[in-house]
Design a protein around this motif. Structure first.
Motif, PDB file in Angstrom:
ATOM      1  N   THR A  23       4.706   5.167 -17.878  1.00 38.34           N
ATOM      2  CA  THR A  23       3.320   4.705 -17.959  1.00 38.34           C
ATOM      3  C   THR A  23       2.488   5.670 -18.790  1.00 38.34           C
ATOM      4  OG1 THR A  23       3.518   3.630 -15.813  1.00 38.34           O
ATOM      5  CG2 THR A  23       1.288   4.055 -16.611  1.00 38.34           C
ATOM      6  N   LEU A  24       2.657   6.953 -18.560  1.00 43.02           N
ATOM      7  CA  LEU A  24       1.936   7.961 -19.333  1.00 43.02           C
ATOM      8  C   LEU A  24       2.301   7.887 -20.811  1.00 43.02           C
ATOM      9  CD1 LEU A  24      -0.006  10.368 -19.310  1.00 43.02           C
ATOM     10  CD2 LEU A  24       1.960  11.838 -18.901  1.00 43.02           C
ATOM     11  N   ARG A  25       3.583   7.745 -21.101  1.00 43.21           N
ATOM     12  CA  ARG A  25       4.049   7.684 -22.490  1.00 43.21           C
ATOM     13  C   ARG A  25       3.473   6.456 -23.202  1.00 43.21           C
ATOM     14  NH1 ARG A  25       9.260   7.423 -21.681  1.00 43.21           N
ATOM     15  NH2 ARG A  25       9.308   5.170 -21.790  1.00 43.21           N
ATOM     16  N   VAL A  26       3.556   5.304 -22.573  1.00 44.62           N
ATOM     17  CA  VAL A  26       3.056   4.074 -23.191  1.00 44.62           C
ATOM     18  C   VAL A  26       1.542   4.131 -23.380  1.00 44.62           C
ATOM     19  CG1 VAL A  26       2.747   1.598 -22.781  1.00 44.62           C
ATOM     20  CG2 VAL A  26       4.962   2.636 -22.381  1.00 44.62           C
ATOM     21  N   THR A  27       0.837   4.634 -22.383  1.00 43.82           N
ATOM     22  CA  THR A  27      -0.620   4.716 -22.474  1.00 43.82           C
ATOM     23  C   THR A  27      -1.052   5.733 -23.530  1.00 43.82           C
ATOM     24  OG1 THR A  27      -0.760   4.119 -20.144  1.00 43.82           O
ATOM     25  CG2 THR A  27      -2.739   5.028 -21.148  1.00 43.82           C
ATOM     26  N   PHE A  28      -0.381   6.877 -23.573  1.00 42.59           N
ATOM     27  CA  PHE A  28      -0.714   7.896 -24.569  1.00 42.59           C
ATOM     28  C   PHE A  28      -0.538   7.361 -25.983  1.00 42.59           C
ATOM     29  CE2 PHE A  28       0.684  11.111 -27.589  1.00 42.59           C
ATOM     30  CZ  PHE A  28      -0.400  11.968 -27.586  1.00 42.59           C
ATOM     31  N   TRP A  29       0.624   6.788 -26.269  1.00 45.03           N
ATOM     32  CA  TRP A  29       0.882   6.302 -27.620  1.00 45.03           C
ATOM     33  C   TRP A  29       0.029   5.086 -27.961  1.00 45.03           C
ATOM     34  CZ3 TRP A  29       2.412   9.551 -30.920  1.00 45.03           C
ATOM     35  CH2 TRP A  29       3.267  10.586 -30.558  1.00 45.03           C
ATOM     36  N   GLY A  30      -0.325   4.296 -26.960  1.00 41.29           N
ATOM     37  CA  GLY A  30      -1.255   3.191 -27.192  1.00 41.29           C
ATOM     38  C   GLY A  30      -2.623   3.707 -27.586  1.00 41.29           C
ATOM     39  N   ALA A  31      -3.105   4.729 -26.878  1.00 41.64           N
ATOM     40  CA  ALA A  31      -4.393   5.334 -27.204  1.00 41.64           C
ATOM     41  C   ALA A  31      -4.342   5.995 -28.580  1.00 41.64           C
ATOM     42  CB  ALA A  31      -4.781   6.360 -26.139  1.00 41.64           C
ATOM     43  N   PHE A  32      -3.231   6.633 -28.890  1.00 43.30           N
ATOM     44  CA  PHE A  32      -3.055   7.260 -30.196  1.00 43.30           C
ATOM     45  C   PHE A  32      -3.132   6.209 -31.306  1.00 43.30           C
ATOM     46  CE2 PHE A  32      -0.378   8.706 -33.716  1.00 43.30           C
ATOM     47  CZ  PHE A  32      -0.970   9.926 -34.017  1.00 43.30           C
ATOM     48  N   ALA A  33      -2.434   5.101 -31.110  1.00 47.59           N
ATOM     49  CA  ALA A  33      -2.441   4.028 -32.109  1.00 47.59           C
ATOM     50  C   ALA A  33      -3.837   3.424 -32.267  1.00 47.59           C
ATOM     51  CB  ALA A  33      -1.440   2.945 -31.721  1.00 47.59           C
ATOM     52  N   MET A  34      -4.553   3.257 -31.151  1.00 45.63           N
ATOM     53  CA  MET A  34      -5.915   2.732 -31.225  1.00 45.63           C
ATOM     54  C   MET A  34      -6.823   3.701 -31.985  1.00 45.63           C
ATOM     55  SD  MET A  34      -6.242   1.181 -27.386  1.00 45.63           S
ATOM     56  CE  MET A  34      -7.964   0.775 -27.477  1.00 45.63           C
ATOM     57  N   GLY A  35      -6.689   4.986 -31.704  1.00 51.55           N
ATOM     58  CA  GLY A  35      -7.488   5.986 -32.394  1.00 51.55           C
ATOM     59  C   GLY A  35      -7.186   6.041 -33.880  1.00 51.55           C
ATOM     60  N   LEU A  36      -5.910   5.970 -34.226  1.00 52.66           N
ATOM     61  CA  LEU A  36      -5.506   5.984 -35.630  1.00 52.66           C
ATOM     62  C   LEU A  36      -6.037   4.752 -36.357  1.00 52.66           C
ATOM     63  CD1 LEU A  36      -3.905   7.584 -37.705  1.00 52.66           C
ATOM     64  CD2 LEU A  36      -1.885   6.279 -37.034  1.00 52.66           C
ATOM     65  N   THR A  37      -5.980   3.611 -35.708  1.00 51.71           N
ATOM     66  CA  THR A  37      -6.513   2.386 -36.292  1.00 51.71           C
ATOM     67  C   THR A  37      -8.019   2.505 -36.516  1.00 51.71           C
ATOM     68  OG1 THR A  37      -4.795   1.091 -35.196  1.00 51.71           O
ATOM     69  CG2 THR A  37      -6.733  -0.105 -35.963  1.00 51.71           C
ATOM     70  N   ALA A  38      -8.723   3.060 -35.542  1.00 49.61           N
ATOM     71  CA  ALA A  38     -10.172   3.259 -35.685  1.00 49.61           C
ATOM     72  C   ALA A  38     -10.478   4.226 -36.827  1.00 49.61           C
ATOM     73  CB  ALA A  38     -10.763   3.770 -34.375  1.00 49.61           C
ATOM     74  N   LEU A  39      -9.674   5.271 -36.949  1.00 48.67           N
ATOM     75  CA  LEU A  39      -9.876   6.237 -38.031  1.00 48.67           C
ATOM     76  C   LEU A  39      -9.680   5.591 -39.395  1.00 48.67           C
ATOM     77  CD1 LEU A  39     -10.315   9.146 -39.060  1.00 48.67           C
ATOM     78  CD2 LEU A  39      -7.846   9.489 -38.782  1.00 48.67           C
ATOM     79  N   VAL A  40      -8.643   4.810 -39.551  1.00 49.77           N
ATOM     80  CA  VAL A  40      -8.401   4.118 -40.825  1.00 49.77           C
ATOM     81  C   VAL A  40      -9.559   3.164 -41.127  1.00 49.77           C
ATOM     82  CG1 VAL A  40      -6.892   2.479 -42.010  1.00 49.77           C
ATOM     83  CG2 VAL A  40      -5.894   4.387 -40.745  1.00 49.77           C
TER      84      VAL A  40
END
Length: 83
Positions: free
Chosen positions: A57-74
């Motif tokens: 759960t931690l792994r999936v949530t962390f990488w999901g948040a990372f992907a959302m942040g990266l998308t927002a940055l782009v």
């Protein structure tokens, strides 16, 4: 088919959140709902597969948040985003 069904189930909940939440809180509400349901589906998948639920759960949530942040940055870099 299972992957497609799981994806659809995970996608419908943030969409319902978008319909129910006031527009002033839309981005934050959908982001939080997306992470919550992503973590929930990660936990269900881990439990079903016999893996460590907390770790998955931690792994999936962390990488999901990372992907959302990266998308927002782009989006920000290309001038597309919240105003």
């Amino acid at each position: 088919m299972t992957s497609a069904a799981t994806f659809a189930a995970g996608a419908i909940m943030p969409l319902l959140t978008a319909l129910l939440i006031p527009s002033d809180y839309l981005a934050l509400g959908v982001s939080c709902a997306s992470l919550f349901f992503l973590g929930l589906l990660g936990a269900i998948g881990a439990k079903t597969g016999g893996a460590n639920v907390a770790k998955a759960t931690l792994r999936v949530t962390f990488w999901g948040a990372f992907a959302m942040g990266l998308t927002a940055l782009v989006g920000y870099l290309f001038g597309v985003g919240l105003s």
